[in-house]
Design a protein around this motif. Sequence first.
Motif, PDB file in Angstrom:
ATOM      1  N   HIS A 159       0.855  -1.197   0.000  1.00  0.00           N
ATOM      2  CA  HIS A 159       0.000   0.000   0.000  1.00  0.00           C
ATOM      3  C   HIS A 159       0.883   1.237   0.000  1.00  0.00           C
ATOM      4  O   HIS A 159       2.108   1.153   0.114  1.00  0.00           O
ATOM      5  N   GLU A 160       0.278   2.394  -0.132  1.00  0.00           N
ATOM      6  CA  GLU A 160       1.022   3.646  -0.275  1.00  0.00           C
ATOM      7  C   GLU A 160       1.932   3.881   0.933  1.00  0.00           C
ATOM      8  O   GLU A 160       1.663   3.433   2.042  1.00  0.00           O
ATOM      9  N   SER A 161       3.015   4.629   0.679  1.00  0.00           N
ATOM     10  CA  SER A 161       3.939   4.983   1.746  1.00  0.00           C
ATOM     11  C   SER A 161       4.301   6.461   1.600  1.00  0.00           C
ATOM     12  O   SER A 161       5.360   6.819   1.077  1.00  0.00           O
ATOM     13  N   PRO A 162       3.391   7.351   2.055  1.00  0.00           N
ATOM     14  CA  PRO A 162       3.618   8.785   1.897  1.00  0.00           C
ATOM     15  C   PRO A 162       4.887   9.244   2.613  1.00  0.00           C
ATOM     16  O   PRO A 162       5.313   8.652   3.606  1.00  0.00           O
ATOM     17  N   ASP A 163       5.498  10.311   2.095  1.00  0.00           N
ATOM     18  CA  ASP A 163       6.685  10.917   2.721  1.00  0.00           C
ATOM     19  C   ASP A 163       7.795   9.894   2.911  1.00  0.00           C
ATOM     20  O   ASP A 163       8.424   9.826   3.968  1.00  0.00           O
ATOM     21  N   SER A 164       8.034   9.102   1.867  1.00  0.00           N
ATOM     22  CA  SER A 164       9.038   8.041   1.942  1.00  0.00           C
ATOM     23  C   SER A 164       9.927   8.060   0.709  1.00  0.00           C
ATOM     24  O   SER A 164       9.599   8.666  -0.316  1.00  0.00           O
ATOM     25  N   VAL A 165      11.058   7.379   0.824  1.00  0.00           N
ATOM     26  CA  VAL A 165      11.925   7.115  -0.315  1.00  0.00           C
ATOM     27  C   VAL A 165      12.108   5.613  -0.431  1.00  0.00           C
ATOM     28  O   VAL A 165      11.928   4.865   0.537  1.00  0.00           O
ATOM     29  N   ILE A 166      12.468   5.152  -1.626  1.00  0.00           N
ATOM     30  CA  ILE A 166      12.853   3.764  -1.811  1.00  0.00           C
ATOM     31  C   ILE A 166      14.322   3.741  -2.225  1.00  0.00           C
ATOM     32  O   ILE A 166      14.745   4.505  -3.106  1.00  0.00           O
ATOM     33  N   ASN A 167      15.104   2.913  -1.557  1.00  0.00           N
ATOM     34  CA  ASN A 167      16.509   2.712  -1.891  1.00  0.00           C
ATOM     35  C   ASN A 167      16.644   1.396  -2.631  1.00  0.00           C
ATOM     36  O   ASN A 167      16.142   0.367  -2.172  1.00  0.00           O
ATOM     37  N   VAL A 168      17.315   1.420  -3.766  1.00  0.00           N
ATOM     38  CA  VAL A 168      17.600   0.196  -4.511  1.00  0.00           C
ATOM     39  C   VAL A 168      19.117   0.071  -4.601  1.00  0.00           C
ATOM     40  O   VAL A 168      19.801   0.994  -5.068  1.00  0.00           O
ATOM     41  N   ARG A 196      27.766  -1.616  -4.282  1.00  0.00           N
ATOM     42  CA  ARG A 196      28.419  -1.161  -5.512  1.00  0.00           C
ATOM     43  C   ARG A 196      27.630  -0.043  -6.177  1.00  0.00           C
ATOM     44  O   ARG A 196      28.205   0.788  -6.870  1.00  0.00           O
ATOM     45  N   GLN A 197      26.313  -0.049  -6.010  1.00  0.00           N
ATOM     46  CA  GLN A 197      25.472   1.028  -6.527  1.00  0.00           C
ATOM     47  C   GLN A 197      24.334   1.272  -5.543  1.00  0.00           C
ATOM     48  O   GLN A 197      23.813   0.323  -4.945  1.00  0.00           O
ATOM     49  N   LEU A 198      23.961   2.522  -5.411  1.00  0.00           N
ATOM     50  CA  LEU A 198      22.805   2.907  -4.585  1.00  0.00           C
ATOM     51  C   LEU A 198      22.030   3.989  -5.310  1.00  0.00           C
ATOM     52  O   LEU A 198      22.602   5.001  -5.723  1.00  0.00           O
ATOM     53  N   LYS A 199      20.732   3.757  -5.465  1.00  0.00           N
ATOM     54  CA  LYS A 199      19.862   4.781  -6.044  1.00  0.00           C
ATOM     55  C   LYS A 199      18.679   4.989  -5.105  1.00  0.00           C
ATOM     56  O   LYS A 199      18.036   4.026  -4.679  1.00  0.00           O
ATOM     57  N   THR A 200      18.425   6.250  -4.771  1.00  0.00           N
ATOM     58  CA  THR A 200      17.334   6.606  -3.867  1.00  0.00           C
ATOM     59  C   THR A 200      16.331   7.482  -4.605  1.00  0.00           C
ATOM     60  O   THR A 200      16.713   8.484  -5.222  1.00  0.00           O
ATOM     61  N   VAL A 201      15.057   7.094  -4.557  1.00  0.00           N
ATOM     62  CA  VAL A 201      14.005   7.800  -5.285  1.00  0.00           C
ATOM     63  C   VAL A 201      12.874   8.116  -4.313  1.00  0.00           C
ATOM     64  O   VAL A 201      12.424   7.238  -3.565  1.00  0.00           O
ATOM     65  N   GLU A 202      12.411   9.361  -4.330  1.00  0.00           N
ATOM     66  CA  GLU A 202      11.296   9.747  -3.463  1.00  0.00           C
ATOM     67  C   GLU A 202       9.995   9.197  -4.045  1.00  0.00           C
ATOM     68  O   GLU A 202       9.742   9.281  -5.256  1.00  0.00           O
ATOM     69  N   LEU A 203       9.171   8.637  -3.175  1.00  0.00           N
ATOM     70  CA  LEU A 203       7.892   8.071  -3.591  1.00  0.00           C
ATOM     71  C   LEU A 203       6.810   9.141  -3.573  1.00  0.00           C
ATOM     72  O   LEU A 203       6.716   9.921  -2.617  1.00  0.00           O
ATOM     73  N   GLU A 204       6.000   9.155  -4.602  1.00  0.00           N
ATOM     74  CA  GLU A 204       4.818  10.002  -4.584  1.00  0.00           C
ATOM     75  C   GLU A 204       3.799   9.385  -3.620  1.00  0.00           C
ATOM     76  O   GLU A 204       3.804   8.183  -3.372  1.00  0.00           O
ATOM     77  N   ASP A 205       2.912  10.233  -3.078  1.00  0.00           N
ATOM     78  CA  ASP A 205       1.972   9.763  -2.056  1.00  0.00           C
ATOM     79  C   ASP A 205       1.118   8.596  -2.522  1.00  0.00           C
ATOM     80  O   ASP A 205       0.745   7.732  -1.737  1.00  0.00           O
ATOM     81  N   ILE A 206       0.811   8.557  -3.819  1.00  0.00           N
ATOM     82  CA  ILE A 206      -0.077   7.499  -4.300  1.00  0.00           C
ATOM     83  C   ILE A 206       0.691   6.362  -4.980  1.00  0.00           C
ATOM     84  O   ILE A 206       0.088   5.433  -5.501  1.00  0.00           O
ATOM     85  N   ASP A 207       2.022   6.438  -4.986  1.00  0.00           N
ATOM     86  CA  ASP A 207       2.804   5.401  -5.648  1.00  0.00           C
ATOM     87  C   ASP A 207       2.795   4.099  -4.859  1.00  0.00           C
ATOM     88  O   ASP A 207       3.082   4.083  -3.661  1.00  0.00           O
ATOM     89  N   THR A 208       2.485   3.008  -5.528  1.00  0.00           N
ATOM     90  CA  THR A 208       2.686   1.691  -4.932  1.00  0.00           C
ATOM     91  C   THR A 208       3.592   0.833  -5.802  1.00  0.00           C
ATOM     92  O   THR A 208       3.984  -0.259  -5.376  1.00  0.00           O
ATOM     93  N   GLN A 209       3.928   1.305  -7.009  1.00  0.00           N
ATOM     94  CA  GLN A 209       4.823   0.548  -7.860  1.00  0.00           C
ATOM     95  C   GLN A 209       5.560   1.475  -8.803  1.00  0.00           C
ATOM     96  O   GLN A 209       5.171   2.625  -9.012  1.00  0.00           O
TER      97      GLN A 209
END
Length: 255
Positions: A159-168, A196-209
């Motif tokens: 489900h949504e995760s407002p005010d969050s980032v995802i690290n890959v 070896r690599q890190l990418k961090t992307v801010e999630l939109e409030d309605i993003d689930t994928q």
Amino acid sequence: MKYGWIMGVVLALSLPVLSLAQQKSYPGFAVVELFTSEGCSSCPPANDLLNLLTAEVRQSHQPVYTLSFEVDYWDNLGWKGAFSAPQYTQRQQDYAQRLSGGVYTPEMIINGREGFIGSDEDKARLGINTYLNQSASNALTMTLEHSGSLLKVHYQLAHESPDSVINVVLVERGLQSQVTAGENGGRRIRHDNLVRQLKTVELEDIDTQGDIELGYPKEGDLKNYSVIAYVQLIRDMSITAATGADLGNALSSHP
């Protein structure tokens, strides 16, 4: 008066639905981040501990995700780390603004919530077990796809995760460095689950994928690489969901 009573019933019936969706829990997990340096004499025992934990959870298949970040603030003190990067130093500094203790090596942080000396095995195992036995507030899955020079990571949240980032993160195991100068001069240091690599992307409030692209490994054996993804709240960097996959296995199962 009658209409007010009806409206109250409608609200009372609708509120539990929202509450149940927000309060649903998922299995516990532990993300173990080690901030270390090849130039720090107290870091090899912490590296060894992370390597040991990595081997154990890979055998037990527990939802424990280990990552070794090589910071660069030791690079001008006699030995420049082979895998160090300012990006990883900044990550540790971001944690220091939210956790007590300041910036030091080796530091281990579990689920973004508590940091301690990275070679303290008792604290590490206690923290891991604690979070494994706690319910998580969200769940994360991902699939991997190889496309030319890129590795595409498709993630999906329960489900949504407002005010969050995802690290890959792309990590590699089985790396070794022969240190010839500085505090660890003459030592051979092994790295498992080295970032070896890190990418961090801010999630939109309605993003689930969504999809995030990393560079595809140009060298080494694919069986030594894994991708780890985890979601963090921006306000305090606590981790709310995590998952991981071995690169070779994931790509062979998703041609």
